[in-house]
Design an enzyme around this catalytic site. Structure first.
Site, mmCIF file in Angstrom:
data_model
loop_
_atom_site.group_PDB
_atom_site.id
_atom_site.type_symbol
_atom_site.label_atom_id
_atom_site.label_comp_id
_atom_site.label_asym_id
_atom_site.label_seq_id
_atom_site.Cartn_x
_atom_site.Cartn_y
_atom_site.Cartn_z
ATOM 1 N N ASN A 1 -1.493 5.820 3.078
ATOM 2 C CA ASN A 1 -1.414 6.458 1.941
ATOM 3 C C ASN A 1 -2.880 6.995 2.190
ATOM 4 O O ASN A 1 -3.776 6.654 2.416
ATOM 5 C CB ASN A 1 -1.568 5.353 0.754
ATOM 6 N N GLY B 1 -1.157 -4.783 -2.433
ATOM 7 C CA GLY B 1 0.164 -5.859 -2.213
ATOM 8 C C GLY B 1 0.004 -6.431 -0.788
ATOM 9 O O GLY B 1 -1.030 -6.353 -0.166
ATOM 10 N N SER C 1 -5.635 5.688 -0.603
ATOM 11 C CA SER C 1 -5.322 4.264 -0.685
ATOM 12 C C SER C 1 -6.590 3.168 -1.293
ATOM 13 O O SER C 1 -7.748 3.662 -0.852
ATOM 14 C CB SER C 1 -5.078 3.536 0.782
ATOM 15 N N SER C 2 -6.370 2.558 -2.125
ATOM 16 C CA SER C 2 -7.335 1.708 -2.817
ATOM 17 C C SER C 2 -7.695 0.692 -1.787
ATOM 18 O O SER C 2 -6.737 0.003 -1.476
ATOM 19 C CB SER C 2 -6.877 1.159 -4.349
ATOM 20 N N GLU D 1 0.484 -7.420 2.929
ATOM 21 C CA GLU D 1 0.175 -6.677 3.881
ATOM 22 C C GLU D 1 0.637 -7.310 5.093
ATOM 23 O O GLU D 1 0.238 -8.609 5.394
ATOM 24 C CB GLU D 1 -1.300 -6.438 4.077
ATOM 25 N N SER E 1 0.930 -1.257 0.160
ATOM 26 C CA SER E 1 -0.027 0.043 -0.047
ATOM 27 C C SER E 1 0.765 1.374 0.091
ATOM 28 O O SER E 1 1.697 1.327 1.102
ATOM 29 C CB SER E 1 -0.985 -0.009 1.300
ATOM 30 N N GLY E 2 0.618 2.114 -1.077
ATOM 31 C CA GLY E 2 1.388 3.438 -0.790
ATOM 32 C C GLY E 2 2.606 3.301 -1.848
ATOM 33 O O GLY E 2 3.474 4.130 -1.838
ATOM 34 N N THR F 1 -1.542 2.603 -7.929
ATOM 35 C CA THR F 1 -2.452 3.149 -8.456
ATOM 36 C C THR F 1 -2.109 4.240 -9.545
ATOM 37 O O THR F 1 -2.722 4.410 -10.703
ATOM 38 C CB THR F 1 -3.466 3.680 -7.571
HETATM 39 N N1 LIG Z 1 4.955 8.053 -10.097
HETATM 40 C C1 LIG Z 1 4.612 9.056 -9.029
HETATM 41 N N2 LIG Z 1 4.863 10.247 -9.045
HETATM 42 C C2 LIG Z 1 4.750 11.091 -8.040
HETATM 43 N N3 LIG Z 1 4.023 10.778 -6.812
HETATM 44 C C3 LIG Z 1 3.627 9.050 -6.868
HETATM 45 C C4 LIG Z 1 4.042 8.286 -7.936
HETATM 46 N N4 LIG Z 1 3.603 7.357 -7.528
HETATM 47 C C5 LIG Z 1 2.848 7.281 -6.165
HETATM 48 N N5 LIG Z 1 2.990 8.731 -5.806
HETATM 49 C C6 LIG Z 1 2.520 9.171 -4.653
HETATM 50 O O1 LIG Z 1 2.158 8.046 -3.824
HETATM 51 C C7 LIG Z 1 0.808 8.183 -3.269
HETATM 52 C C8 LIG Z 1 0.476 6.689 -3.332
HETATM 53 O O2 LIG Z 1 0.270 6.068 -4.679
HETATM 54 P P1 LIG Z 1 -0.876 5.306 -4.763
HETATM 55 O O3 LIG Z 1 -0.490 4.660 -6.342
HETATM 56 O O4 LIG Z 1 -1.792 5.606 -4.437
HETATM 57 O O5 LIG Z 1 -0.284 3.907 -4.037
HETATM 58 P P2 LIG Z 1 -0.838 2.337 -4.053
HETATM 59 O O6 LIG Z 1 -1.902 2.370 -4.976
HETATM 60 O O7 LIG Z 1 0.297 1.591 -4.208
HETATM 61 O O8 LIG Z 1 -1.187 2.223 -2.738
HETATM 62 C C9 LIG Z 1 0.377 8.812 -4.269
HETATM 63 O O9 LIG Z 1 -0.955 9.529 -3.851
HETATM 64 C C10 LIG Z 1 1.324 9.905 -4.637
HETATM 65 O O10 LIG Z 1 1.212 10.976 -3.816
HETATM 66 MG MG LIG Z 2 -3.753 2.010 -4.700
#
Ligand SMILES: Nc1ncnc2c1ncn2[C@@H]1O[C@H](COP(=O)(O)OP(=O)(O)O)[C@@H](O)[C@H]1O
Ligand SMILES: [Mg+2]
Length: 1009
Positions: A156, A386, A159-160, A388, A104-105, A109
């Site tokens: 996050n 992912g 977070s999804s 956890e 997560s984070g 996404t």
């Molecule tokens: N490629 C990227 N560029 C800039 N910030 C990113 C990037 N990937 C992730 N982040 C930052 O990290 C945070 C969490 O990413 P997210 O995709 O929501 O994580 P996950 O889906 O893996 O839980 C996002 O809200 C953003 O602030």
């Molecule tokens: Mg996500």
């Protein structure tokens, strides 16, 4: 494999590490993160580290740079993998998928969004409206799904809380024609409870903070998340811009095609959930009551159901007795609360599921006919939670981690299978490599009868009091021998941290996880009283009814137990894995660099842990154990042909393969490669590196070489152009010169026969180059012309002509009248026509003087007024011979009064018509006189004649200059050494010109006309 960046950014492919050790891996990962290189390859797998800052690497320029390029042509990027997946799909009509994993984070996404954006950007170049609208809905669906499926967690902010797999369908042309979204295991428990500092799903806050007063009022809500039990926990956090998001979601819903009623229904359900959450129950020991029935009324209004049915569903359950009878059984207070919570969770889950299916109905490919439309291919994008590991891991973590085990299994299988497939295709012998196969863990969870899920299901089915602890005991008995299962009871030695009768531990491929069995059964059963289902099915709102089809059955018809949550989840994951398994996979492995969301912090231990459990090291090893590098012969050749004399710049061999062999042999690593049918396989990266280094060393030389050639070519072109310019210029100049000659020739051809000998012919303007020549020709012509004129003058006239030329030159046009137009007679005193009375007398005297003074010619003679030494004006006669100037007394038979040698130093005259002349002498005793005219013409000018004859004589005979001064105002001279000034004035009544004394000299008074 991208080789484009300098080594200062670390190695862009982990396969290129000198040694595959965790240290080197981490060192490279860290170096690249610190240098802002968040993407690195392992072969075709992208390892991505969350930068936690805006990166300028997703713009249009970048998209253009990656569009249609091969993986190794640009630095590692999501776009490169997206393009590879797209190309594979388009070129080979293969279904592909991009699997994004990480905790997560870690940025899954975000990555999935960039991938979607990339695919949207590179497709539909012709902007067809129906394709654009599909793309638009696909992109907009993210916004809606995030509003309802994402929440702020401690890890996050966005977070999804569900797993998402999205298929994008493409037509034969590679244009998106539709799509389908699958969602997995929404974390519905979040609706009723959140951990400290976390929030409920965004949708609730967006509604409460962003909804208009009108809307909230109609929903019986107030715009304060703190007023509701379910949103109280997250009410303080305002990090997300809920108000703006609410607007965006509303508009996205509209764009996707949700009707106003549907949108309204969505908000009615959200409101019902919030209101249900605030219900309080009270028990008097026998029955349970709802406190504040007003809220129940609101719920019934919002769900379009009977208020009484709502109340009953909350407080009672209908049970079918054995004999087919139906009775109502009152809940305990605890059952009421649990029932309500289960109801709202289900409400939200079904709402979410309905939204997804509604989006699917919009984007699904319609009217598709494979015969008509050709092959329909798919790119799938999987963004799923992912691995956890929390302090307290429950049923949800169990499911999520099981899902990751399955995906890891797929990853291993596919990567190995692909690798093997490739070796087979290329006809290369393949040797097995050992890797950790996590099938055993997958089996531990999902095996029928023996697996944990089976045991859980069994416990749920058992009638009677089965507790979580009993269930744990059952697992302990059945799984005691399993190497990946532990609990306090099974192994007492090293499991002090495990609580007796509470914890069990699974050794996942990603690490050990201790699960607390509490709540497992409950969550697995996922019990929801049938009464709620019927209540919703009977709603007058068609949207709600549609969400609850299973409420249709009457209580007596419900016999079969619904599948448990774990089994449902397992089935969906098995289906997912099957779906992915038949596609060509591309992987994005996301790593979270730290817990602080910091863009600069690289937490070595955390990252190392993720690298370990994502199996990245094994990935590298698998990749390297076979052949680290493989590439089509043509491409190898193109990249390295400069490192071998036989292949540079072009080879003469039969095939590219032979040429590549030549390169390999030249570098002496024939033992390190294998030759496939179409590709070269290089076993160790070192060989490749040698090639790379050599190439890097040659590049500057090649660049210089190319520059040299190109500059040479440029210079030669420029030179040719200049030469041409000069050739044209010189031809033109020659032409201009010739044209000038021709023109001169034409104009002057007949001048010999014309009256003026061409004097009136106008000269053509010469080109610049001929200006000197022109001057000379003009001069030549003038001379010739003069010669023609002079040639015709009789010798007797020559003297006069000469004198006139001399006068012309000396007076240089400054004197108005100088008598050029008449014949000059010189010796006027001897001329009977001019001086009829005195000429014979003068002739006699003149003859005597000639005999005496021996002069050969009379230059000039005539009467004049003269100023004498007493400044008196007297009549005198003037005779100038080539030897002397004589002053004669006319009244005394031209007696000589004075004789001066003709040693004049100059003459002065005025520019007027007066006849005054000053003869300057070297003794500064000048002669001032005013000529008088005889009968030949009273108005004749004789000054010009006197000047001409004297100047001609001096220059031609004596060969000295006689300067002539033409004075516009006063005439200056000396008398007996004293300077005098003479002016000319007209005086009325004056009959003839005469001098008068003036203080500074004299004035010549002349008649008025
Ligand atoms: N490629 C990227 N560029 C800039 N910030 C990113 C990037 N990937 C992730 N982040 C930052 O990290 C945070 C969490 O990413 P997210 O995709 O929501 O994580 P996950 O889906 O893996 O839980 C996002 O809200 C953003 O602030
Ligand atoms: Mg996500």
């Amino acid at each position: 494999m991208a080789e484009l960046e300098g080594l200062e950014f670390g190695k862009s492919d982990f396969v290129l590490l000198d040694e595959v050790t965790m240290e080197q891996f981490m060192e490279n990962l860290k170096l690249r993160f610190e240098k802002g290189r968040i993407y690195t390859y392992i072969g075709e797998v992208v390892v991505s580290v969350n930068p936690y800052r805006r990166m300028e690497i997703y713009g249009k320029d970048t998209i253009d740079a990656y569009r249609g390029r091969e993986l190794y042509e640009n630095p590692p990027h999501l776009y490169a993998v997206s393009d590879a997946a797209y190309k594979a799909m388009k070129r080979r009509a293969k279904d592909t998928c991009i699997v994004i994993s990480g905790e997560s984070g870690a940025g899954k996404t975000e990555a999935s969004k960039y991938i979607m954006q990339y695919i949207a950007a590179i497709t539909n170049p012709s902007q067809r409206a129906e394709v654009e609208s599909v793309k638009n809905v696909l992109l907009k669906s993210n916004c809606v799904l995030e509003a309802f499926g994402n929440a702020k967690t401690n890890r996050n902010d966005n977070s999804s809380r569900f797993g998402k797999y999205m298929d994008i369908n493409f037509n034969f042309n590679g244009e998106p024609t539709g799509g389908h979204i699958n969602n997995y295991l929404l974390e519905k428990s979040r609706v009723v409870q959140q951990q400290n500092g976390e929030r409920n799903f965004h949708s609730f806050y967006q509604l409460l903070r962003g909804g208009s007063d009108e809307l909230l009022q109609s929903l019986h809500l107030q715009n304060d998340p703190a007023a509701f039990i379910y949103t109280k926990e997250g009410a303080a956090t305002t990090s997300n811009n809920d108000r703006a998001s609410h607007k965006a979601v509303m508009s996205a819903l509209e764009v996707i095609g949700f009707s106003a009623e549907e949108i309204n229904s969505i908000y009615q359900i959200l409101a019902s959930i919030l209101l249900l959450g605030n219900l309080q129950f009270e028990s008097d020991g026998e029955s349970v009551q709802i406190l504040g029935l007003e809220a129940v009324g609101h719920v019934s209004e919002l769900t379009a159901t009977e208020a009484d049915s709502v109340r009953k569903s909350l407080l009672f359950r209908t049970v079918a007795t054995g004999g087919g009878e139906v009775i109502e059984k009152g809940h305990t207070e605890q059952d009421t609360c649990c029932g309500r919570d289960a109801f709202v969770k289900a409400l939200y889950e079904r709402l979410f599921g309905w939204i997804v299916s509604r989006i699917n109905s919009v984007i699904e490919v319609k009217d598709y006919d494979p015969v008509l439309h050709g092959k329909n291919t798919v790119i799938g994008v999987l963004d799923i939670y992912g691995f956890e590991i929390f302090d307290n891991n429950s049923f949800e973590q169990f499911c999520i981690n099981y899902c990751n085990e399955k995906l890891q299994q797929l990853f291993i299988e596919l990567i190995l299978r692909q690798e093997q497939g490739e070796y087979q295709r290329e006809g290369i012998t393949w040797q097995h490599i050992d890797y950790f196969n996590n099938q055993i863990i997958v089996d531990l969870v999902e095996q029928p009868h023996k697996g944990i899920i089976s045991i859980l299901d069994e416990a749920c089915l058992t009638v009677g009091k089965v507790t979580d602890t009993v269930c744990l005991e059952s697992m302990d008995t059945k799984l005691a021998q399993h190497p990946h299962y532990t609990s306090r009871k099974v192994r007492t030695d090293h499991t002090k941290v495990l609580d007796f009768k509470k914890h069990f531990r699974i050794r996942h491929y990603a690490g050990d996880v201790t699960y607390s069995v509490e709540g497992f059964l409950e969550k697995n059963k996922d019990l929801l009283f049938q009464d709620f289902k019927r209540l919703m099915y009977n709603s007058a709102n068609p949207v709600l009814k549609e969400m609850w089809p299973d409420g249709q059955l009457s209580i007596t018809e419900v016999t079969k137990r619904p599948l448990t949550a774990a089994t449902l989840f397992k089935n969906s994951i098995v289906a997912l894995v099957d779906k992915l398994g038949c596609k060509e996979p591309y992987y994005v492995r996301c790593i979270k660099p730290n817990e602080m969301k910091s863009p600069v912090l690289f937490d070595d231990a955390r990252c190392q842990h993720q690298v370990a459990y994502l199996g990245l090291m094994e990935n590298v090893m698998v990749r390297r154990a076979g052949f680290a590098y493989r590439q089509h012969y043509a491409r190898v050749l193109q990249r390295y042909k400069m490192t071998c004399e036989y292949t540079w710049p072009n080879h003469l061999m039969d095939s590219d393969r032979e040429a590549v062999e030549a390169i390999v042999t030249q570098h002496g690593f024939q033992d390190d490669v294998a030759y496939g049918l179409t590709k070269l396989f290089v076993r160790t990266p070192r060989s490749l590196f040698t090639l790379e280094q050599e190439r890097a060393a040659l590049i500057p030389i090649l660049v210089l070489f190319l520059q040299k050639i190109w500059r040479g070519a440029l210079a030669r072109t420029r030179c040719r152009r200049m030469k041409a310019i000069y050739a044209i210029m010189s031809c033109y100049k020659r032409y201009k010169v010739k044209a000038h000659f021709w023109e001169v020739e034409r104009r002057f051809a007949n001048v010999r026969t014309t009256a003026d000998y061409g004097k009136s012919v106008e000269w053509p303007t010469p080109p610049a180059a001929l200006s000197q020549f022109h001057n000379n020709t003009v001069m030549l012509h003038r001379r010739w012309w003069a010669r023609q004129i002079v040639k015709n003058i009789p010798p007797s006239d020559m003297l006069e002509v000469r004198a006139k030329v001399a006068a012309l030159t000396a007076l240089s046009g400054e004197r108005k009248d100088w008598g050029v137009g008449r014949a000059w007679q010189w010796d006027y005193l001897a001329d009977a026509r001019d001086s009829p009375q005195t000429s014979s007398g003068f002739a006699r005297v003149s003859k005597e003087l000639r005999n005496k003074d021996d002069h050969s010619r009379v230059l000039f003679s005539g009467f004049c007024r003269k100023v004498n030494r007493f400044n008196k004006s007297t009549d005198r006669s003037l005779l100038i011979t080539d030897k002397y100037v004589y002053k004669l007394e006319p009244k005394k038979q031209f007696k000589v009064l004075k004789r001066l040698p003709l040693d004049l130093t100059g003459l002065s005259v005025t520019d007027g018509v007066d006849q005054m002349v000053a003869l300057h002498t070297s003794s500064q005793d000048d002669v001032l006189l005013c000529l008088q005219r005889g009968d030949l013409g009273a108005n004749q000018d004789r000054v010009g004649e006197l000047v001409g004859t004297l100047v001609d004589h001096f220059t031609r005979i004596r060969r000295v200059q006689l300067p002539v001064k033409v004075c516009p105002s006063a005439l200056q001279l000396h008398m007996r050494g004293k300077p005098k000034s003479v002016t000319v004035e007209t005086k009325p009544g004056q009959t003839s010109a005469d001098f008068k004394k003036r203080p500074d000299g004299f004035v010549l008074l002349v008649p008025a006309n």
